[in-house]
Motif scaffolding. Sequence first.
Motif, PDB file in Angstrom:
ATOM      1  N   ARG A  71     -33.984  19.209  51.899  1.00 40.03           N
ATOM      2  CA  ARG A  71     -32.541  19.041  51.391  1.00 40.03           C
ATOM      3  C   ARG A  71     -31.943  20.251  51.174  1.00 40.03           C
ATOM      4  O   ARG A  71     -30.997  20.740  51.781  1.00 40.03           O
ATOM      5  N   PHE A  72     -32.718  21.225  50.396  1.00 44.34           N
ATOM      6  CA  PHE A  72     -32.254  22.443  50.188  1.00 44.34           C
ATOM      7  C   PHE A  72     -32.327  23.250  51.511  1.00 44.34           C
ATOM      8  O   PHE A  72     -31.400  24.018  51.711  1.00 44.34           O
ATOM      9  N   GLU A  73     -33.286  23.238  52.299  1.00 43.45           N
ATOM     10  CA  GLU A  73     -33.150  24.208  53.510  1.00 43.45           C
ATOM     11  C   GLU A  73     -31.933  23.675  54.408  1.00 43.45           C
ATOM     12  O   GLU A  73     -31.467  24.804  55.206  1.00 43.45           O
ATOM     13  N   LEU A  74     -31.783  22.486  54.540  1.00 47.53           N
ATOM     14  CA  LEU A  74     -30.665  22.136  55.556  1.00 47.53           C
ATOM     15  C   LEU A  74     -29.382  22.460  55.080  1.00 47.53           C
ATOM     16  O   LEU A  74     -28.506  22.902  55.694  1.00 47.53           O
ATOM     17  N   HIS A  75     -29.339  22.295  53.746  1.00 49.93           N
ATOM     18  CA  HIS A  75     -27.891  22.822  53.031  1.00 49.93           C
ATOM     19  C   HIS A  75     -27.604  24.144  53.255  1.00 49.93           C
ATOM     20  O   HIS A  75     -26.807  25.027  53.625  1.00 49.93           O
ATOM     21  N   THR A  76     -28.902  25.116  53.094  1.00 51.99           N
ATOM     22  CA  THR A  76     -28.859  26.509  53.243  1.00 51.99           C
ATOM     23  C   THR A  76     -28.677  27.046  54.767  1.00 51.99           C
ATOM     24  O   THR A  76     -28.020  27.769  54.659  1.00 51.99           O
ATOM     25  N   CYS A  77     -29.264  26.251  55.369  1.00 52.87           N
ATOM     26  CA  CYS A  77     -29.140  26.588  56.976  1.00 52.87           C
ATOM     27  C   CYS A  77     -27.800  26.375  57.490  1.00 52.87           C
ATOM     28  O   CYS A  77     -27.186  27.650  58.001  1.00 52.87           O
ATOM     29  N   LEU A  78     -27.116  25.341  57.101  1.00 54.80           N
ATOM     30  CA  LEU A  78     -25.838  25.250  57.384  1.00 54.80           C
ATOM     31  C   LEU A  78     -24.855  26.202  56.915  1.00 54.80           C
ATOM     32  O   LEU A  78     -23.752  26.731  57.700  1.00 54.80           O
TER      33      LEU A  78
END
Length: 285
Positions: free
Chosen positions: A127-134
């Motif tokens: 969750r956090f990684e996808l949020h941060t990636c975008l």
Amino acid sequence: PQMQKPQLDELVDGMQLPTDSEDLTTEFPWGNKDEVTKEFDEFVRKSKTMQRLRVKPSEWFREQMKEWSAKMAAWKKAQVEFKRKNLPDTDDQSTDIWGSEDVMDVGEGRPLFEKFEQEDWALLTSRFELHTCLHAFSKEHTDHPGLHNSVLPHYFMQYFERPFPMKTFGKSTTGQTLELFADTLTFNASTGLVEMGHPDGTPAETFVKLTEEARRDRKAKIDAGDESAKVVLDLRMERRGEKGVHKGGAKGFAPAKGGKAFGKGKGPIFRQSFAPAPTMMRARH
């Protein structure tokens, strides 16, 4: 000859229709100028959403991930220390997820993530990684129209240097994987675009709450007989791609306390303490 995708990705940013000048008159024999311009602009927009650009993680991105790693370590340590107290179990509904200000203590020293299993930690991390990636991509490409779901694995690999967690969660497509994170991202099935579901600066604790909310919902469905709600976590994919994990001299899988070692010779190393099979683990509740 037809232009290849990598060539198109490099040229699409500079594409534009010719304009009239003293030495050039532009004609549109296949349609009027407005229609052609609209169709061309749409082609450029769609092409940009499917670009596979090379990106270099920014200082902002690195700082976000450094802080996240520290929080994850603290949360997991708090969970271990609390479980050592052997306090009586509590009903899920006794804790107000969104009314809890401190995820480390929602009452009696209980952390909100008290009941997290390995699949919950994996979902929280994604969750956090996808949020941060975008957000990282958006900050570095402010005029970009957005990312198509088909190129999200490309950028995930660029930022995290490991595969997009599609196989980790037993999914066969990016779209199926994103369904697990509908509370974190917005996936437009008609356009294929993936958009940020939370603003920049969203506290990391918010993703803990989202994960706990999802865990309770998943548990309720499973208790009601919905087997499809279970999360299948493939531990091979969970570790594959991490630095220092896949080495030629690796000697099988290192067991956790009470666990069993699997395999000998080359391969990724991970700790496994419970699972119905050496490489697959079904969610526990």
